[in-house]
Design an enzyme around this catalytic site. Structure first.
Site, mmCIF file in Angstrom:
data_model
loop_
_atom_site.group_PDB
_atom_site.id
_atom_site.type_symbol
_atom_site.label_atom_id
_atom_site.label_comp_id
_atom_site.label_asym_id
_atom_site.label_seq_id
_atom_site.Cartn_x
_atom_site.Cartn_y
_atom_site.Cartn_z
ATOM 1 N N CYS A 1 0.809 -1.235 0.000
ATOM 2 C CA CYS A 1 0.000 0.000 0.000
ATOM 3 C C CYS A 1 0.833 1.272 0.000
ATOM 4 O O CYS A 1 0.572 2.195 0.790
ATOM 5 C CB CYS A 1 -0.955 0.027 1.187
ATOM 6 S SG CYS A 1 -2.154 -1.284 1.168
ATOM 7 N N TYR B 1 -1.433 4.127 1.642
ATOM 8 C CA TYR B 1 -2.536 4.448 0.730
ATOM 9 C C TYR B 1 -2.394 5.878 0.205
ATOM 10 O O TYR B 1 -3.363 6.497 -0.225
ATOM 11 C CB TYR B 1 -3.904 4.269 1.388
ATOM 12 C CG TYR B 1 -4.426 2.842 1.417
ATOM 13 C CD1 TYR B 1 -3.557 1.770 1.400
ATOM 14 C CD2 TYR B 1 -5.779 2.571 1.472
ATOM 15 C CE1 TYR B 1 -4.015 0.462 1.443
ATOM 16 C CE2 TYR B 1 -6.264 1.271 1.512
ATOM 17 C CZ TYR B 1 -5.374 0.222 1.500
ATOM 18 O OH TYR B 1 -5.837 -1.069 1.542
ATOM 19 N N TYR C 1 -10.347 -5.880 -5.787
ATOM 20 C CA TYR C 1 -9.541 -5.179 -4.793
ATOM 21 C C TYR C 1 -8.136 -5.764 -4.750
ATOM 22 O O TYR C 1 -7.951 -6.970 -4.651
ATOM 23 C CB TYR C 1 -10.218 -5.313 -3.434
ATOM 24 C CG TYR C 1 -9.563 -4.570 -2.304
ATOM 25 C CD1 TYR C 1 -9.283 -3.205 -2.402
ATOM 26 C CD2 TYR C 1 -9.238 -5.226 -1.122
ATOM 27 C CE1 TYR C 1 -8.703 -2.521 -1.350
ATOM 28 C CE2 TYR C 1 -8.664 -4.546 -0.060
ATOM 29 C CZ TYR C 1 -8.391 -3.198 -0.179
ATOM 30 O OH TYR C 1 -7.817 -2.518 0.874
ATOM 31 N N HIS C 2 -7.134 -4.874 -4.845
ATOM 32 C CA HIS C 2 -5.723 -5.248 -4.863
ATOM 33 C C HIS C 2 -5.300 -5.886 -6.183
ATOM 34 O O HIS C 2 -4.323 -6.646 -6.209
ATOM 35 C CB HIS C 2 -5.358 -6.162 -3.690
ATOM 36 C CG HIS C 2 -5.315 -5.454 -2.368
ATOM 37 N ND1 HIS C 2 -5.326 -6.138 -1.158
ATOM 38 C CD2 HIS C 2 -5.288 -4.140 -2.054
ATOM 39 C CE1 HIS C 2 -5.299 -5.263 -0.162
ATOM 40 N NE2 HIS C 2 -5.275 -4.040 -0.680
ATOM 41 N N HIS D 1 -3.650 -0.493 -6.097
ATOM 42 C CA HIS D 1 -4.910 0.055 -5.584
ATOM 43 C C HIS D 1 -5.608 0.960 -6.605
ATOM 44 O O HIS D 1 -6.079 2.044 -6.290
ATOM 45 C CB HIS D 1 -4.654 0.803 -4.284
ATOM 46 C CG HIS D 1 -4.248 -0.108 -3.169
ATOM 47 N ND1 HIS D 1 -2.962 -0.582 -3.038
ATOM 48 C CD2 HIS D 1 -4.955 -0.651 -2.143
ATOM 49 C CE1 HIS D 1 -2.890 -1.371 -1.967
ATOM 50 N NE2 HIS D 1 -4.084 -1.449 -1.423
#
Length: 972
Positions: free
Chosen positions: A566, A610, A828-829, A916
């Site tokens: 992240c 993030y 997601y991911h 992401h």
């Protein structure tokens, strides 16, 4: 009669693989609501897929290159966790590579391989680098997957595009534990297949051993009414009959059935546990088909078996899944249509040579998959040799959507007698009425000939030979004649919908990726662990994929003491990969492509994860946001100077203006900003908040509001893509108002940038076909944008509501076209980037621990439609022969490019990175050029806000839109 073996030659296998690879299941779409601003649900387009199910292994056999007595190959099919196959280790060790081959005895359309390592808590023999292959005949093999498995005891699953096969082979090249031992071991192997389409139920009659005595309440018919909220239940009012319970289906007439699906009741009580399935043609004599045990959950259950033509099917429940009582219930029960499974073919001809002692000319030879054998018409007695026309007629035993025929002439060296010239191809549903579908003249050589036509349902196919190709005599001959069959769930053709390639397995879940400058390799990583994240412990599991070889090489990075899950990622102007923040939120790590090594960079002033970051026109790097890591809130911007290796706060660039209104607060509100470098070190912030901004980065920095993104909503985990940096054009697509637990949008906007610190023009262009979040978008050399993956309802670590259909945005028409579906969800991911060969690398999804179904340890390569001719053949691409300068190019300079033929345009696409759903490195620059023959003078723009310094892919594009493989250049 002969079992369909088919295609021993590589071309034959490749051709059928190509058709089989474009299969997809036309599954019923779920009725999923859309969020604010999203397009309305279109029930004609499927948006979700049922996961592949394991085939019934009854009757299968297995062989291997080696085994240790007591650890035989058959153990992988015994459904016993305490046994395993292991290659020989005593008294000597059999050397690598090793292989194990599954013979399914019949042809199946398959789309996955599942392997369970030995389960005795010993890592010995865990497989590392490997390859998965399939075959129709056990001789000619096609690769469908390759990669490296992680060294653990978790079940390994490799999914790939649908393909017709009888044999599946796993080749092990190395062991995962890294000790150099040559022996390998496997506990269990399953082959997976997506369920066939379901049979219509409108003429069914159903009955049960027990049902509720009240009329119109929980009757047997409610299990086939198409309404999931109604259900059949055995009696529970007044009496509760004991197990077993049965549910019998009368289809009215015999139909080919290949499986059954069962959806349990709305509540847990009554879910079926142990079960058997029987078949009958008279309703009184029953034969067992299969049996098993379903898990105690609300998921749709499916079991598939070899196609059987029957009128009656009986599902018998032997237990309740949770042992809650003697009751059984079912919301929906369906049968799978087995009519598309391959069956035995037979052939009829007007003439065959069966008397010669020199040659065997039986007609059946042209269906045996062996190019060394052949059919020939009578010739031994010249006086009685029949003349033209000759015919070769195939009875496929069932109706198929036939779209072509392939003909391989006899392959006898130096002997082309009997090569068919003029011909006619016809199809028929009944063997009596015939429809011409192709005619013409084949060239007189030994190459395979293929005739294609629109898919048409037929049982019979007839090739009529009208002449010998060189008029050598009255004979006709063929090594192989095969119908080309598409399933009822055939996906769109590659020339309009693109095509997915083989699966690449990784020993980790690829959560972040970047194209490596200069080398064109693909670097991926997960976190401190291969399949889960947690507290940063100073290490990262990484791997390098080399497209030219297909090899995956794993490396665990510990020297920087940085868990790089992240982070923000930027490709610097010099070609270094700068990774900042993440799970060790204060850290910066730098990857050096020339040495394939990592070093530590300066620590961030404000630890963050993030965060989003971008390389600037002045060579610096800008990052902002990231309250997922470190203390929450206050994640104002920082500036990285690569010359001094320092991070410095920019107090004039606060995080507050970019925040969304996420219900989870600051923890989610400052995540994954959409950032674009422009002139003089400025940064344009396009989202995901609907409020846009400009930042300047010199001195203390500054912030200028740029207005709202039209009427769009906050679009967290949506995408923004600069598809024309010269014109300042940005596409924004998808997203959700909240990070987790929200319906998504299909909103699409075009942002047109002017000068920094001025409000851009925002144009709403309607909606894409699918509302989605957690997707990825990749700009292609021609300026179109591929949008792939994502979910309709934003939920982390979930493949529910997966969008399996990519879309291609065309900026010339502002329209979206649905592409060929994926076989593996990318949510997601997940990540996606453009490769130098103009294909798209899509990978990952998950990172939620051992056993999590959302984990995807793999990648696939998407070939866009521009790589195919209208006839579905692979397009011939322009080739860049030389660039001058060869590598280092200055802004504003002229690049001399020599190509091999006509070229209509040139473009550059910057090397990309992704994690992401954010890729701030990619952007496309169309280039002006002049031509003198095959030598072009290509003008590189002088504005570093357009051509951000760093590594770029230079593409030459033909007049038909076909791009070259890129030349790699470094813009300084």
């Amino acid at each position: 009669m002969l079992g369909l073996k088919c295609y021993a030659l590589l071309f034959y296998l490749t051709h059928l693989t190509y058709r089989a690879n474009s299969l997809t299941h036309q599954l019923p779409a779920r009725d999923i609501r859309t969020g604010t601003g999203a397009e309305q649900y279109d029930p004609t387009i499927p948006i979700t897929g049922i996961a592949p199910i394991q085939l019934d292994r009854v009757g299968w056999t297995v062989t291997a290159d080696s085994f240790q007595p007591g650890c035989e190959p058959g153990n992988v099919l015994d459904n016993t966790g305490g046994t395993w196959w292991e290659t020989q280790f005593n008294p000597s060790m059999a050397p690598l590579p090793h292989n194990i081959v599954i013979d399914m005895k019949n042809l199946h359309v398959i789309n996955g391989f599942r392997m369970l390592p030995r389960q005795d808590n010993s890592p010995s023999g865990n497989i590392g680098q490997h390859q998965i292959e399939v075959s129709l005949d056990g001789r000619a093999w096609a690769r469908v997957g390759t990669g490296t498995y992680a060294n653990d005891q978790a079940r390994k699953t490799t999914l790939f595009q649908n393909i017709l096969a009888r044999y599946v082979r796993l080749i092990a090249f190395s062991t995962a534990e890294g000790k150099g031992y040559p022996y390998v071991a496997i506990g269990e192997i399953d082959i997976l297949s997506g369920p066939d389409p379901t049979l219509p139920r409108n003429n069914w009659k159903v009955s049960a051993d027990s049902e509720n005595p009240l009329p119109n309440l929980h009757q047997a018919t409610e299990a086939i009414d198409g309404v999931s909220t109604t259900y059949w239940s055995t009696q529970f009012d007044g009496a509760s009959p004991a197990f077993p319970h049965n549910f019998t289906i009368d289809q009215g007439s015999a139909k080919a059935v290949s499986g059954l699906s069962y959806l349990g009741p709305p509540t847990a009580i009554g879910r079926i546990g142990q079960f058997t399935i029987h078949q009958s043609n008279d309703g009184s004599t029953w034969t067992r088909v299969t049996s098993g045990t379903w898990t105690d959950d609300a998921n749709l259950k499916s079991i598939e078996f070899g196609a059987t033509t029957v009128r009656y099917i009986r599902l018998t429940a032997l237990s309740e899944a949770g042992n809650r009582g003697p009751w059984i219930a079912a919301s929906e029960i369906s049968l799978f249509d087995g009519s598309r499974q391959a069956t035995d073919f037979s052939v009829t001809v007007d003439s065959e040579e069966i008397t010669s002692a020199v040659e065997d000319g039986h007609a059946i030879n042209a269906l045996d998959g062996d190019p060394a054998t052949f059919w020939t018409t009578k010739w031994a007695n010249t006086k009685n040799a029949p003349g033209y026309p000759h015919f070769f007629q195939i009875d496929m035993r069932a109706s198929y959507a036939v779209h072509g025929l392939s003909y391989l002439p006899r392959q006898t060296p130096g002997n082309q007698q009997g090569n068919i010239g003029q011909h006619l191809i016809e199809i028929s549903p009944d063997g009596a009425s015939w429809t011409p579908v192709a005619r013409g003249t084949w060239e007189d050589d030994q190459q395979v000939k293929v005739s294609n036509w629109p898919g048409t349902m037929a049982r019979y196919l007839r090739l009529t030979a009208l002449t010998e190709a060189d008029n050598r005599g009255p004979w006709a001959a063929a090594a192989e004649i095969q119908p080309l069959i598409q399933s009822t769930y055939l996906s769109p053709a590659p020339e309009t919908q693109g095509q997915w390639g083989e699966t690449i397995a990784f020993p980790l879940v690829p959560v972040a990726t970047t194209l490596v400058p200069a080398t064109g390799e693909v670097l991926v990583w997960s976190a401190w662990n291969a399949d889960k994240y947690g507290d940063g412990n100073g290490r990262t599991v990484t791997a390098i994929f080399t497209p030219s070889t297909g090899l995956v090489t794993q490396s665990i990075v510990t020297n920087t003491q940085h868990d790089m899950f992240c982070p923000g990622i930027s490709l610097s102007a010099s070609g270094l990969i700068v990774v900042a923040g993440g799970n060790n939120a204060e850290k910066t790590s730098i990857y050096h492509p020339d040495t394939h090594s990592w070093s530590s960079g300066a620590q961030l002033v404000r630890p963050r994860g993030y965060n989003s970051q971008v390389t600037l026109s002045n060579g610096g790097i800008f990052t902002i946001g990231g309250s997922w890591g470190g203390a929450r809130g206050g994640k104002n911007a920082e500036y990285y100077d690569p010359n001094t290796n320092t991070w410095t706060l920019r107090p004039g660039c606060p995080v507050a203006p970019i925040l969304t209104n996420d219900v989870q607060g600051i923890y989610r509100q400052d995540n994954h900003a959409w950032l674009f470098a422009r002139q003089n070190g400025s940064v344009f912030h396009a989202g995901p908040s609907r409020k846009m901004n400009w930042f300047t980065t010199d001195g203390q920095g500054s912030t200028t509001p740029a207005g709202p993104r039209g009427n769009d909503i906050d679009a967290m985990n949506g995408n923004a893509i600069m598809y024309d940096a010269v014109a300042g054009k940005i596409l924004t697509i998808g997203g959700a108002v909240n990070y987790d637990g929200s319906f998504t949008t299909a909103n699409a906007n075009i942002i047109t940038l002017a000068q920094p610190n001025t409000s851009p023009t925002v144009t709403a262009i309607g909606s894409a076909h699918y509302a989605r979040a957690f997707h990825n978008s990749v700009v292609l050399p021609d300026g179109k944008v591929l949008i792939l993956g994502g979910v309709n309802y934003a939920r982390v670590f979930s493949d529910d509501t997966s969008i399996l259909y990519p879309e291609l945005f065309d900026p010339d028409t502002n329209t979206f076209t649905v592409m060929a579906p994926m076989s593996i969800p990318r949510n997601y991911h997940s990540v996606a980037i453009l490769l130098p060969d103009a294909t798209v690398f899509a990978a990952g999804g998950g990172l939620c621990g051992v056993g999590c179904t959302a984990n995807h340890y793999d990648a696939q390569i998407f070939k866009p439609p521009y790589l195919f001719n209208p006839d579905q053949s692979v397009a011939t691409r322009p080739e860049i022969l030389k660039t001058d300068p060869a590598k280092d190019v200055k802004l504003g300079s002229v690049l001399t490019v020599t190509v091999d033929g006509p070229v209509a345009e040139f473009s550059m696409v910057r090397f990309g990175s992704a994690t992401h759903s954010v890729n701030t490195d990619q952007r496309r620059v169309p280039l002006a050029h002049t031509a003198s023959g095959n030598v072009h003078r290509v003008q590189v723009p002088s504005d570093p806000g357009v051509v951000v310094p760093g590594w770029w892919m230079l593409f030459a594009i033909g007049g038909d839109g076909i791009p070259s493989v890129a030349a790699t250049i470094h813009v300084q």
